[in-house]
Each structure stands twice: as structure tokens, then as C-alpha cells.
Design an enzyme around this catalytic site. Structure first.
Site, mmCIF file in Angstrom:
data_model
loop_
_atom_site.group_PDB
_atom_site.id
_atom_site.type_symbol
_atom_site.label_atom_id
_atom_site.label_comp_id
_atom_site.label_asym_id
_atom_site.label_seq_id
_atom_site.Cartn_x
_atom_site.Cartn_y
_atom_site.Cartn_z
ATOM 1 N N SER A 136 0.858 -1.145 0.058
ATOM 2 C CA SER A 136 0.010 -0.004 -0.114
ATOM 3 C C SER A 136 0.963 1.096 0.010
ATOM 4 O O SER A 136 1.619 1.623 0.914
ATOM 5 C CB SER A 136 -0.920 0.164 1.262
ATOM 6 O OG SER A 136 -1.476 1.378 1.640
ATOM 7 N N HIS A 149 -0.906 -1.265 -4.534
ATOM 8 C CA HIS A 149 -2.174 -0.955 -3.993
ATOM 9 C C HIS A 149 -2.272 0.273 -3.534
ATOM 10 O O HIS A 149 -1.390 1.186 -2.782
ATOM 11 C CB HIS A 149 -2.156 -1.880 -2.526
ATOM 12 C CG HIS A 149 -3.539 -1.736 -1.942
ATOM 13 N ND1 HIS A 149 -4.522 -2.595 -2.249
ATOM 14 C CD2 HIS A 149 -4.259 -0.968 -0.820
ATOM 15 C CE1 HIS A 149 -5.643 -2.615 -1.522
ATOM 16 N NE2 HIS A 149 -5.567 -1.512 -0.661
ATOM 17 N N ASP A 187 -4.569 3.171 -2.014
ATOM 18 C CA ASP A 187 -5.861 3.247 -1.066
ATOM 19 C C ASP A 187 -6.441 4.694 -1.571
ATOM 20 O O ASP A 187 -6.019 5.939 -0.980
ATOM 21 C CB ASP A 187 -5.287 3.454 0.325
ATOM 22 C CG ASP A 187 -5.060 1.920 0.739
ATOM 23 O OD1 ASP A 187 -3.969 1.709 1.254
ATOM 24 O OD2 ASP A 187 -5.970 1.127 0.469
ATOM 25 N N MET A 220 -9.207 7.490 -0.856
ATOM 26 C CA MET A 220 -9.987 7.721 0.358
ATOM 27 C C MET A 220 -10.679 9.237 0.150
ATOM 28 O O MET A 220 -10.118 10.035 -0.200
ATOM 29 C CB MET A 220 -9.483 7.721 1.647
ATOM 30 C CG MET A 220 -8.823 6.323 2.129
ATOM 31 S SD MET A 220 -8.025 6.437 3.473
ATOM 32 C CE MET A 220 -7.188 5.074 3.770
ATOM 33 N N HIS A 236 -7.917 0.581 -4.573
ATOM 34 C CA HIS A 236 -8.922 0.166 -3.460
ATOM 35 C C HIS A 236 -9.824 1.514 -3.269
ATOM 36 O O HIS A 236 -9.125 2.380 -2.623
ATOM 37 C CB HIS A 236 -8.149 -0.272 -2.332
ATOM 38 C CG HIS A 236 -9.098 -0.542 -1.247
ATOM 39 N ND1 HIS A 236 -8.605 -0.780 0.130
ATOM 40 C CD2 HIS A 236 -10.313 -0.550 -1.100
ATOM 41 C CE1 HIS A 236 -9.608 -0.956 1.226
ATOM 42 N NE2 HIS A 236 -10.840 -0.921 0.515
ATOM 43 N N MET A 258 -12.136 3.606 -1.267
ATOM 44 C CA MET A 258 -12.907 3.779 -0.085
ATOM 45 C C MET A 258 -13.552 5.182 -0.352
ATOM 46 O O MET A 258 -13.308 5.996 0.377
ATOM 47 C CB MET A 258 -12.001 3.855 1.037
ATOM 48 C CG MET A 258 -11.365 2.442 1.455
ATOM 49 S SD MET A 258 -9.954 2.596 2.289
ATOM 50 C CE MET A 258 -8.733 2.686 1.102
ATOM 51 N N MET A 279 -11.374 -6.876 4.534
ATOM 52 C CA MET A 279 -10.712 -5.750 5.209
ATOM 53 C C MET A 279 -10.379 -6.499 6.464
ATOM 54 O O MET A 279 -11.236 -6.890 7.369
ATOM 55 C CB MET A 279 -11.393 -4.675 5.374
ATOM 56 C CG MET A 279 -11.578 -3.680 4.358
ATOM 57 S SD MET A 279 -10.256 -2.982 3.728
ATOM 58 C CE MET A 279 -9.527 -2.033 5.092
ATOM 59 N N ASP A 306 -6.399 -6.908 3.547
ATOM 60 C CA ASP A 306 -5.732 -5.881 3.414
ATOM 61 C C ASP A 306 -6.182 -5.148 5.101
ATOM 62 O O ASP A 306 -7.094 -4.873 5.548
ATOM 63 C CB ASP A 306 -6.693 -5.091 2.711
ATOM 64 C CG ASP A 306 -6.253 -3.607 2.350
ATOM 65 O OD1 ASP A 306 -6.886 -2.775 1.829
ATOM 66 O OD2 ASP A 306 -5.131 -3.200 2.872
HETATM 67 C C1 DX5 Z 1 -6.710 1.063 5.158
HETATM 68 C C2 DX5 Z 1 -6.083 0.635 3.559
HETATM 69 C C3 DX5 Z 1 -5.120 -0.492 3.926
HETATM 70 C C4 DX5 Z 1 -3.762 0.092 4.793
HETATM 71 C C5 DX5 Z 1 -2.820 -1.229 4.935
HETATM 72 O O1 DX5 Z 1 -7.954 1.468 4.932
HETATM 73 O O2 DX5 Z 1 -7.296 0.034 2.860
HETATM 74 O O3 DX5 Z 1 -4.668 -0.846 2.663
HETATM 75 O O4 DX5 Z 1 -3.409 1.153 4.141
HETATM 76 O O5 DX5 Z 1 -1.921 -0.394 5.828
HETATM 77 P P1 DX5 Z 1 -1.340 -1.522 6.871
HETATM 78 O O6 DX5 Z 1 -0.721 -2.693 6.153
HETATM 79 O O7 DX5 Z 1 -0.424 -0.556 7.536
HETATM 80 O O8 DX5 Z 1 -2.459 -1.774 7.672
HETATM 81 ZN ZN ZN Z 2 -6.420 -0.739 0.914
#
Ligand code: DX5
Ligand code: ZN
Length: 215
Positions: free
Chosen positions: A6, A31, A33, A35, A64, A66, A135, A171
Site C-alpha cells: 500500500s 495497492h 488506497d 479515500m 482500492h 474507499m 478488510m 488488507d
Molecule cells: C486501510 C487501507 C489499507 C492500509 C494498509 O484503509 O485499505 O490498505 O493502508 O496499511 P497497513 O498494512 O499498515 O495496515
Molecule cells: Zn487498502
């Protein structure tokens, strides 16, 4: 086992450098993320940042989302160069239509489930899925603690998929210490942010994850 680091835990001021480092380390997936500050209490980056990095990387972009109502942005993320587009089942009213549209646009289609979301939400879209993201933390931040209920959920999901050609990605809070249990339960893609980027050199850390996945 595929590791999908990530970027949220990388140097967010130098994504191009981070992607170069990942490719040099032998990583195949990355990956993203995304948001929106609504679906989760944090804001990161969007399609414009991803598009800017697409021409600088040959890695598989595992995106991903979110975000609320992700159906509004499918074309944007296709144009940005997403290879796998994962939407949260909790964020859209029309999951089957969204998954079918992602595939129609030429991307792989994924569905993500928050920790409290039961697996039966997938019962009528199993044939529309290229990946299910489980998750193992509540979404919104890197560096959180792994939820111990996750391996059991992964095991039940793998049974539900009944041999379908569908990735199972976990994840959140993933590290070499919980990798073997997750792979034995049926996960074949693992996301790691803080546990991966927090340990240099990356090639050695990748090897530790891969060795744990073969244990
Ligand atoms: C959380 C994300 C994950 C996160 C993973 O909302 O979807 O991908 O960044 O980071 P770690 O491995 O540090 O939990
Ligand atoms: Zn993620």
C-alpha cells in the site's frame, strides 16, 4: 502469494521513487488506497495522481476505492490506468451493475467488505468477481491492528467461492507473522503498508513475506 504494497505507507512526496523501488525489489502489484473523507474518515489521493504515475510504472495497479457511490468514477479510474478496481459493497446500492461495468470498461472487478460485513452480500455476484478484498482493519488508516476474526472469514469465503478463479485479498495489519495463517485460510493476495515499507531493504522484506507465504 502476491504481495500488493500500500503506497499510503510510502513516501507520499515521492510516489515515482517509491514505484521505482518496488519494481527494483521485484514487487508485481501496488495497492492504491483512494479515500474520500466520507466513506472513511480520511482523504488520500484520486484518479489524477494515479494517472500521473501510470506512465511511470509497469506494476499492476490494484486500486482500492474507499469512496461513496464509486459508480460515479469508474471511467475516471479506467482512464487513469487502474488494472483492478475494488469497490466497497457498503458504498453502492447496485453492486452487480458496478462490477459488470468495471469489467465492461476492461478492468478486473473487485468487491471489498468491511470487517463487520457478512459474506452473504456476495451470494448473487460470485460470477461477477475477479477478487474479493477482506478488510482486516476498519478502513481509513495504515498502521492499525489486525483483526483476529479475519482468517476464519477468509476460510469461509474460499469455500463460498467453490473453486472459482477469484483472488482473495486481505488488507490491513498484514505482516510476515500472520501471512502463513492467511494463505492457509485461502488468501492469495496480501496488502501490506506499514509492515512492508517500515523495513528496508524492500527486496529482503518481500522475500520475508514470500517465505512466510510458503511456510
Ligand atoms: C486501510 C487501507 C489499507 C492500509 C494498509 O484503509 O485499505 O490498505 O493502508 O496499511 P497497513 O498494512 O499498515 O495496515
Ligand atoms: Zn487498502
Amino acid at each position: 502469494m502476491i504481495l500488493s504494497p500500500s503506497l499510503l505507507s510510502a513516501d507520499c512526496g515521492d510516489f515515482a521513487g517509491a514505484l521505482r523501488d518496488l519494481e527494483a525489489a521485484g514487487v508485481q502489484w501496488v495497492h492504491w488506497d483512494v479515500m474520500d473523507g466520507r466513506f472513511v474518515p480520511n482523504i488520500t489521493f484520486g484518479q489524477h495522481v494515479i494517472r500521473g504515475l501510470r506512465k511511470r510504472s509497469s506494476l499492476f495497479f490494484d486500486v482500492h476505492l474507499m469512496i461513496e457511490e464509486p459508480e460515479r468514477y469508474l471511467v475516471d479510474f479506467r482512464e487513469a490506468g487502474a488494472d483492478m478496481l475494488v469497490v466497497h459493497v457498503e458504498a453502492t446500492r447496485h453492486l452487480q451493475r458496478v462490477l459488470a461495468e468495471i469489467r465492461r470498461l476492461g478492468m478486473k472487478a473487485g468487491a471489498a467488505l468491511n470487517p463487520a460485513t457478512p459474506l452473504d452480500v456476495l451470494d448473487y455476484v460470485l460470477d461477477d468477481l475477479d477478487m474479493v478484498l477482506i478488510m482486516s482493519v476498519n478502513p481509513g488508516f495504515g498502521g492499525q491492528s489486525f483483526l483476529p476474526c479475519t482468517p476464519g472469514k477468509v476460510r469461509t469465503l474460499r469455500k463460498k467461492l467453490a473453486g472459482r478463479n477469484c483472488h482473495v485479498e486481505v488488507d490491513g495489519g498484514v505482516c510476515p507473522e500472520n501471512t502463513a495463517e492467511l494463505v492457509h485460510a485461502g488468501a492469495d493476495v496480501l496488502v501490506s503498508g506499514s509492515s512492508f515499507f517500515g523495513h528496508l531493504p524492500l527486496a529482503e522484506r518481500l522475500a520475508e513475506f514470500e517465505a512466510a507465504g510458503r511456510a
